[in-house]
Design a protein around this motif. Structure first.
Motif, PDB file in Angstrom:
ATOM      1  N   THR A 239       0.871  -1.177  -0.095  1.00  0.00           N
ATOM      2  CA  THR A 239       0.142   0.214   0.039  1.00  0.00           C
ATOM      3  C   THR A 239       0.994   1.157   0.050  1.00  0.00           C
ATOM      4  N   LEU A 240       1.974   1.318   0.889  1.00  0.00           N
ATOM      5  CA  LEU A 240       2.911   2.541   0.708  1.00  0.00           C
ATOM      6  C   LEU A 240       3.368   2.512  -0.522  1.00  0.00           C
ATOM      7  N   ILE A 241       3.931   1.519  -0.985  1.00  0.00           N
ATOM      8  CA  ILE A 241       4.641   1.687  -2.402  1.00  0.00           C
ATOM      9  C   ILE A 241       3.733   1.918  -3.384  1.00  0.00           C
TER      10      ILE A 241
ATOM     11  N   ILE B 133      -0.176   4.511  -7.747  1.00  0.00           N
ATOM     12  CA  ILE B 133      -0.740   3.308  -8.326  1.00  0.00           C
ATOM     13  C   ILE B 133      -2.295   3.261  -7.502  1.00  0.00           C
ATOM     14  N   LYS B 134      -3.076   2.803  -8.311  1.00  0.00           N
ATOM     15  CA  LYS B 134      -4.403   2.505  -8.079  1.00  0.00           C
ATOM     16  C   LYS B 134      -4.865   1.180  -7.844  1.00  0.00           C
TER      17      LYS B 134
ATOM     18  N   GLU C 257      -3.706  -5.957  -7.695  1.00  0.00           N
ATOM     19  CA  GLU C 257      -4.201  -5.703  -8.965  1.00  0.00           C
ATOM     20  C   GLU C 257      -3.859  -4.255  -8.843  1.00  0.00           C
ATOM     21  N   ALA C 258      -3.140  -3.674 -10.090  1.00  0.00           N
ATOM     22  CA  ALA C 258      -2.684  -2.582  -9.939  1.00  0.00           C
ATOM     23  C   ALA C 258      -2.940  -1.540 -11.323  1.00  0.00           C
ATOM     24  N   GLU C 259      -3.112  -0.367 -11.209  1.00  0.00           N
ATOM     25  CA  GLU C 259      -3.494   0.555 -12.503  1.00  0.00           C
ATOM     26  C   GLU C 259      -2.637   1.728 -12.252  1.00  0.00           C
ATOM     27  N   GLY C 260      -2.018   2.011 -13.291  1.00  0.00           N
ATOM     28  CA  GLY C 260      -1.082   3.007 -13.369  1.00  0.00           C
ATOM     29  C   GLY C 260      -0.420   3.499 -14.818  1.00  0.00           C
ATOM     30  N   GLU C 261       0.320   4.403 -14.684  1.00  0.00           N
ATOM     31  CA  GLU C 261       1.205   4.667 -15.904  1.00  0.00           C
ATOM     32  C   GLU C 261       2.427   3.620 -15.894  1.00  0.00           C
ATOM     33  N   ILE C 262       2.894   3.097 -17.141  1.00  0.00           N
ATOM     34  CA  ILE C 262       3.842   2.061 -17.332  1.00  0.00           C
ATOM     35  C   ILE C 262       5.085   2.583 -16.356  1.00  0.00           C
TER      36      ILE C 262
ATOM     37  N   ILE D  76      -9.501  -1.233 -17.991  1.00  0.00           N
ATOM     38  CA  ILE D  76      -8.951  -0.597 -16.996  1.00  0.00           C
ATOM     39  C   ILE D  76     -10.353  -0.264 -16.167  1.00  0.00           C
ATOM     40  N   HIS D  77      -9.946  -0.615 -14.717  1.00  0.00           N
ATOM     41  CA  HIS D  77     -11.101  -0.371 -13.590  1.00  0.00           C
ATOM     42  C   HIS D  77     -11.635   0.824 -13.414  1.00  0.00           C
ATOM     43  N   GLY D  78     -10.439   1.773 -13.457  1.00  0.00           N
ATOM     44  CA  GLY D  78     -10.563   3.098 -12.904  1.00  0.00           C
ATOM     45  C   GLY D  78     -10.634   3.244 -11.148  1.00  0.00           C
ATOM     46  N   TYR D  79      -9.944   2.500 -10.538  1.00  0.00           N
ATOM     47  CA  TYR D  79      -9.725   2.543  -8.824  1.00  0.00           C
ATOM     48  C   TYR D  79      -9.480   4.099  -8.656  1.00  0.00           C
ATOM     49  N   ASP D  80      -9.998   4.453  -7.619  1.00  0.00           N
ATOM     50  CA  ASP D  80      -9.794   5.796  -7.069  1.00  0.00           C
ATOM     51  C   ASP D  80      -8.635   5.949  -6.032  1.00  0.00           C
ATOM     52  N   LYS D  81      -8.330   4.809  -5.449  1.00  0.00           N
ATOM     53  CA  LYS D  81      -7.046   4.555  -4.539  1.00  0.00           C
ATOM     54  C   LYS D  81      -6.509   3.264  -4.549  1.00  0.00           C
TER      55      LYS D  81
END
Length: 90
Positions: A22-24, A30-31, A45-50, A80-85
């Motif tokens: 979570t901290l990383i 990353i969301k 499961e993570a979303e973000g820029e490469i 993409i799921h679009g997580y907010d956090k």
């Protein structure tokens, strides 16, 4: 933006791996989520820029101080799921 699934094997439960993740994730913008699996692995499961995901994954491969990461499996997910956090799932 891309979405990936990560499975982490080794001594990764009971050593603060979810908190570390979570901290990383927050440090790398990353969301998504992290959870323990019944078989002793950790699933992410993570979303973000490469470029952010690359740094995130490098840290996951090392793990927190008392963990032992034996194997990291990564696969890209289509949508993409679009997580907010980023959160821990119990």
């Amino acid at each position: 933006m891309i979405r990936i699934s990560i499975n982490v094997e080794g001594h990764v439960q009971g050593v603060g791996f979810r908190y570390f993740t979570t901290l990383i994730a927050e440090n790398h913008h990353i969301k998504g989520w992290v959870r323990n699996k019944e078989n002793g692995d950790v699933e992410i499961e993570a979303e973000g820029e490469i470029h952010n995901l690359k740094g995130f994954i490098n840290n996951i491969r090392k793990g927190p101080r008392f963990a032992r990461v034996d194997n990291v499996t990564i696969r890209e997910l289509e949508t993409i799921h679009g997580y907010d956090k980023f959160k821990q799932i119990y």
